[in-house]
Motif scaffolding. Structure first.
Motif, PDB file in Angstrom:
ATOM      1  N   GLN A  49      38.051   1.976 -36.855  1.00  0.00           N
ATOM      2  CA  GLN A  49      37.962   0.426 -37.372  1.00  0.00           C
ATOM      3  C   GLN A  49      37.095   0.201 -38.457  1.00  0.00           C
ATOM      4  O   GLN A  49      36.139   1.272 -38.412  1.00  0.00           O
ATOM      5  N   ARG A  50      37.246  -0.812 -39.214  1.00  0.00           N
ATOM      6  CA  ARG A  50      36.339  -0.796 -40.198  1.00  0.00           C
ATOM      7  C   ARG A  50      34.874  -1.068 -39.591  1.00  0.00           C
ATOM      8  O   ARG A  50      34.924  -1.554 -38.506  1.00  0.00           O
ATOM      9  N   VAL A  51      33.952  -0.893 -40.472  1.00  0.00           N
ATOM     10  CA  VAL A  51      32.548  -1.225 -39.876  1.00  0.00           C
ATOM     11  C   VAL A  51      31.883  -1.668 -41.003  1.00  0.00           C
ATOM     12  O   VAL A  51      32.074  -1.532 -42.286  1.00  0.00           O
ATOM     13  N   GLY A  52      30.966  -2.685 -40.632  1.00  0.00           N
ATOM     14  CA  GLY A  52      30.280  -3.540 -41.695  1.00  0.00           C
ATOM     15  C   GLY A  52      28.984  -2.850 -42.015  1.00  0.00           C
ATOM     16  O   GLY A  52      28.464  -1.755 -41.510  1.00  0.00           O
ATOM     17  N   LEU A  53      28.095  -3.315 -43.037  1.00  0.00           N
ATOM     18  CA  LEU A  53      26.948  -2.748 -43.711  1.00  0.00           C
ATOM     19  C   LEU A  53      25.908  -2.671 -42.620  1.00  0.00           C
ATOM     20  O   LEU A  53      24.958  -1.607 -42.585  1.00  0.00           O
ATOM     21  N   PHE A  54      25.838  -3.683 -41.539  1.00  0.00           N
ATOM     22  CA  PHE A  54      24.698  -3.531 -40.669  1.00  0.00           C
ATOM     23  C   PHE A  54      25.184  -3.548 -39.130  1.00  0.00           C
ATOM     24  O   PHE A  54      24.679  -4.340 -38.292  1.00  0.00           O
ATOM     25  N   ASP A  55      26.100  -2.706 -38.973  1.00  0.00           N
ATOM     26  CA  ASP A  55      26.598  -2.714 -37.760  1.00  0.00           C
ATOM     27  C   ASP A  55      26.032  -1.427 -36.747  1.00  0.00           C
ATOM     28  O   ASP A  55      26.535  -1.164 -35.812  1.00  0.00           O
ATOM     29  N   SER A  56      24.844  -1.074 -37.288  1.00  0.00           N
ATOM     30  CA  SER A  56      24.078  -0.020 -36.091  1.00  0.00           C
ATOM     31  C   SER A  56      24.027  -0.706 -34.853  1.00  0.00           C
ATOM     32  O   SER A  56      24.173   0.143 -33.770  1.00  0.00           O
TER      33      SER A  56
ATOM     34  N   ARG B  95      25.096  -0.439 -28.966  1.00  0.00           N
ATOM     35  CA  ARG B  95      25.449  -1.028 -27.726  1.00  0.00           C
ATOM     36  C   ARG B  95      26.828  -0.356 -27.096  1.00  0.00           C
ATOM     37  O   ARG B  95      26.858  -0.423 -26.077  1.00  0.00           O
ATOM     38  N   ARG B  96      27.637   0.018 -27.896  1.00  0.00           N
ATOM     39  CA  ARG B  96      28.884   0.844 -27.341  1.00  0.00           C
ATOM     40  C   ARG B  96      28.493   1.966 -26.604  1.00  0.00           C
ATOM     41  O   ARG B  96      28.992   2.561 -26.004  1.00  0.00           O
ATOM     42  N   VAL B  97      27.394   2.635 -27.196  1.00  0.00           N
ATOM     43  CA  VAL B  97      26.712   4.063 -26.582  1.00  0.00           C
ATOM     44  C   VAL B  97      25.634   3.942 -25.844  1.00  0.00           C
ATOM     45  O   VAL B  97      24.933   4.867 -25.418  1.00  0.00           O
TER      46      VAL B  97
ATOM     47  N   GLN C 103      26.696  15.081 -31.572  1.00  0.00           N
ATOM     48  CA  GLN C 103      28.160  15.186 -31.998  1.00  0.00           C
ATOM     49  C   GLN C 103      29.117  15.384 -30.857  1.00  0.00           C
ATOM     50  O   GLN C 103      30.120  14.951 -30.787  1.00  0.00           O
ATOM     51  N   LEU C 104      28.312  16.234 -29.988  1.00  0.00           N
ATOM     52  CA  LEU C 104      29.151  16.525 -28.847  1.00  0.00           C
ATOM     53  C   LEU C 104      29.521  15.339 -27.751  1.00  0.00           C
ATOM     54  O   LEU C 104      30.431  15.236 -27.321  1.00  0.00           O
ATOM     55  N   LEU C 105      28.309  14.584 -27.507  1.00  0.00           N
ATOM     56  CA  LEU C 105      28.700  13.367 -26.831  1.00  0.00           C
ATOM     57  C   LEU C 105      29.422  12.270 -27.683  1.00  0.00           C
ATOM     58  O   LEU C 105      30.095  11.257 -26.938  1.00  0.00           O
ATOM     59  N   ALA C 106      29.486  12.309 -29.064  1.00  0.00           N
ATOM     60  CA  ALA C 106      29.867  10.990 -29.595  1.00  0.00           C
ATOM     61  C   ALA C 106      31.454  10.898 -29.324  1.00  0.00           C
ATOM     62  O   ALA C 106      32.140  11.970 -29.368  1.00  0.00           O
ATOM     63  N   PRO C 107      32.160   9.591 -29.262  1.00  0.00           N
ATOM     64  CA  PRO C 107      33.422   9.548 -29.035  1.00  0.00           C
ATOM     65  C   PRO C 107      34.121  10.138 -30.374  1.00  0.00           C
ATOM     66  O   PRO C 107      33.804   9.744 -31.525  1.00  0.00           O
TER      67      PRO C 107
ATOM     68  N   ARG D 151      32.893   9.179 -34.218  1.00  0.00           N
ATOM     69  CA  ARG D 151      31.655  10.136 -34.372  1.00  0.00           C
ATOM     70  C   ARG D 151      30.651   9.971 -35.738  1.00  0.00           C
ATOM     71  O   ARG D 151      29.726  10.096 -35.813  1.00  0.00           O
ATOM     72  N   GLY D 152      31.485   9.665 -36.853  1.00  0.00           N
ATOM     73  CA  GLY D 152      30.937   9.483 -38.146  1.00  0.00           C
ATOM     74  C   GLY D 152      29.890   8.233 -38.007  1.00  0.00           C
ATOM     75  O   GLY D 152      28.856   8.355 -38.727  1.00  0.00           O
ATOM     76  N   ARG D 153      30.188   7.339 -37.170  1.00  0.00           N
ATOM     77  CA  ARG D 153      29.344   5.957 -37.180  1.00  0.00           C
ATOM     78  C   ARG D 153      28.159   6.169 -36.150  1.00  0.00           C
ATOM     79  O   ARG D 153      27.117   5.987 -36.582  1.00  0.00           O
ATOM     80  N   VAL D 154      28.413   7.208 -34.935  1.00  0.00           N
ATOM     81  CA  VAL D 154      27.272   7.670 -34.097  1.00  0.00           C
ATOM     82  C   VAL D 154      26.342   8.462 -35.097  1.00  0.00           C
ATOM     83  O   VAL D 154      25.111   8.377 -34.937  1.00  0.00           O
TER      84      VAL D 154
END
Length: 430
Positions: free
Chosen positions: A210-217, A222-224, A344-348, A352-355
């Protein structure tokens, strides 16, 4: 029936014909990054003699990581990482070209310098997430630790040799020709990415990110948030980044003055010791193959980094200072490479790129804060005290992180990490 993962080969990423040229190309690009710092920082000081601009040089390099890493991670999730990295390399080259034109025409103004410094920092932050996805795609889960560790080692080589090559270009060719010649060091990686078939996504074919915004950290966090192991890696990286970060290098001239001898010679040796620790440490870790990417090891190496930096801050013994910097370089490389691997191993896979972007916010973006914790505080109480107190805070924070992760030392990342297998032994089956 499941089969235990085989032990990763030593120097596995170097044996991988797809990953090997990437590692060498990345080392050259990192060297070019540091060459540009040497030449441009010298020219900016000669032209403007501005301490404020010198401070902005540090801020502009790391704030893009703080603000843009998650967004750039989203781009890496959605698009071909080869093209994302090439865009970063082209931006690096364009900035070097712009510096060269401004130097040749002698028309450089402060606002132009600030703009180019920010663009250079943006290129670095754009490169990061795509690079990690490419490494994962080259080697897979089994040899990811090797790829991350060797990539960090090769980058350390670039950091180590960048100042030497930059100084040589500055002295032999001058800043105008030197900064233009530097463009060539970005080309091998850029051209290699046209040749490789890997995109950063060939091992994962899930739904489009999905698209991600500039300040979606915050949203990604929250998701992880339920994964204490993953969060602990992000916290550890942030602690080392915020409390020590790049301030150790920035304050090194002051320590060189206090250790006796010729300050110029001492300064060079101290910088070399810290850089050599990262290079030698990476090679030793890869050669022995004894250290697995686990939370426990990440905690221990981060604590060792904090303790060695604390002792360096208080010692007045030259030989001991060199040894402590070397040890700290080894520990810092181990801590960061393990944290990156576990993340990286734990990221969905689809995120993965966003994590990784969130991890880069912590590991790189917060380095801007070390200018306050060591630099600004050092102006008030002295750099020995400020670095000592910051290192103590890092040790305390690492202890609290250990309490946070107590009882979850063995998580999915540790289960995924390759288990050591004795030579000649058969893989276990169930």
């Amino acid at each position: 029936m499941t089969v235990a993962a085989p032990a990763a080969r030593r120097f596995a990423a170097l044996r991988n014909r797809d990953c090997r040229p990437y590692l060498f190309g990345a080392a050259l690009s990192m060297m070019a990054d540091n060459i540009e710092h040497v030449i441009t920082y010298w020219m900016l000081w000669q032209k403007f003699h501005s301490e404020a601009l010198a401070g902005f040089q540090v801020i502009s390099h790391w704030v893009p990581f703080l603000l843009l890493s998650v967004w750039f991670g989203g781009l890496a999730d959605r698009y071909d990482c080869r093209r994302v990295i090439q865009a970063a390399q082209i931006l690096f080259m364009a900035v070097s070209l712009a510096w060269g034109i401004l130097f040749i025409t002698d028309s450089l103004q402060i606002w132009e310098a600030c703009l180019l410094l920010v663009l250079h920092g943006m290129a670095g932050s754009l490169w990061g997430p795509g690079e990690q996805l490419m490494l994962h795609d080259f080697v897979g889960d089994e040899e990811l630790a090797s790829a991350v560790r060797l990539n960090a080692t090769f980058r350390s080589l670039g950091v180590l040799f960048g100042p030497a090559v930059g100084s040589a270009l500055l002295l032999q060719l001058g800043p105008k020709a030197g900064i233009l010649v530097n463009i060539a060091f970005y080309l091998p990686l850029t051209l290699f990415l046209f040749r490789t078939r890997f995109t950063g996504h060939t091992r994962h074919s899930g739904a489009p990110a999905q698209r991600v915004g500039l300040f979606d950290s915050a949203k990604v966090l929250r998701r992880v948030a339920g994964d204490h192991t993953l969060i602990s890696m992000i916290i550890l990286a942030g602690l080392a980044s915020f409390f020590v970060g790049t301030s150790l290098q920035a304050t090194m001239p002051s320590f060189a003055d206090d250790l006796g001898g010729d300050p110029t010679d001492v300064y060079g040796v101290l910088l070399f010791a810290a850089g050599a620790g990262g290079v030698v440490g990476g090679i030793l870790l890869e050669a022995t193959g004894r250290i697995r990417p686990t939370v426990r090891v990440a905690l221990v190496t981060t604590l060792l980094y904090g303790v060695s930096t604390l002792l360096f801050a208080v010692t007045r013994n030259y030989a001991l200072a060199i040894a402590l910097l070397f040890i700290g370089g080894v520990a810092n490389l181990a801590s960061m490479s393990i944290g990156q691997t576990v993340t990286q191993l734990l990221a969905p896979p689809a995120e993965r790129g966003r994590v990784i972007g969130v991890y880069n916010v912590s590991a790189n973006g917060l380095r801007a804060g070390s200018g306050v914790t060591v630099g600004v505080l050092g102006q008030a109480i002295g750099v020995h005290w400020s670095l000592g107190l910051s290192s103590a805070a890092l040790c305390l924070g690492t202890g609290l992180a250990a309490l946070y992760t107590r009882g979850v030392h063995r998580g999915p990342a540790e289960e995924a990490a390759p288990q050591p297998v004795e030579a000649g032994a058969e893989p276990q089956q169930t």
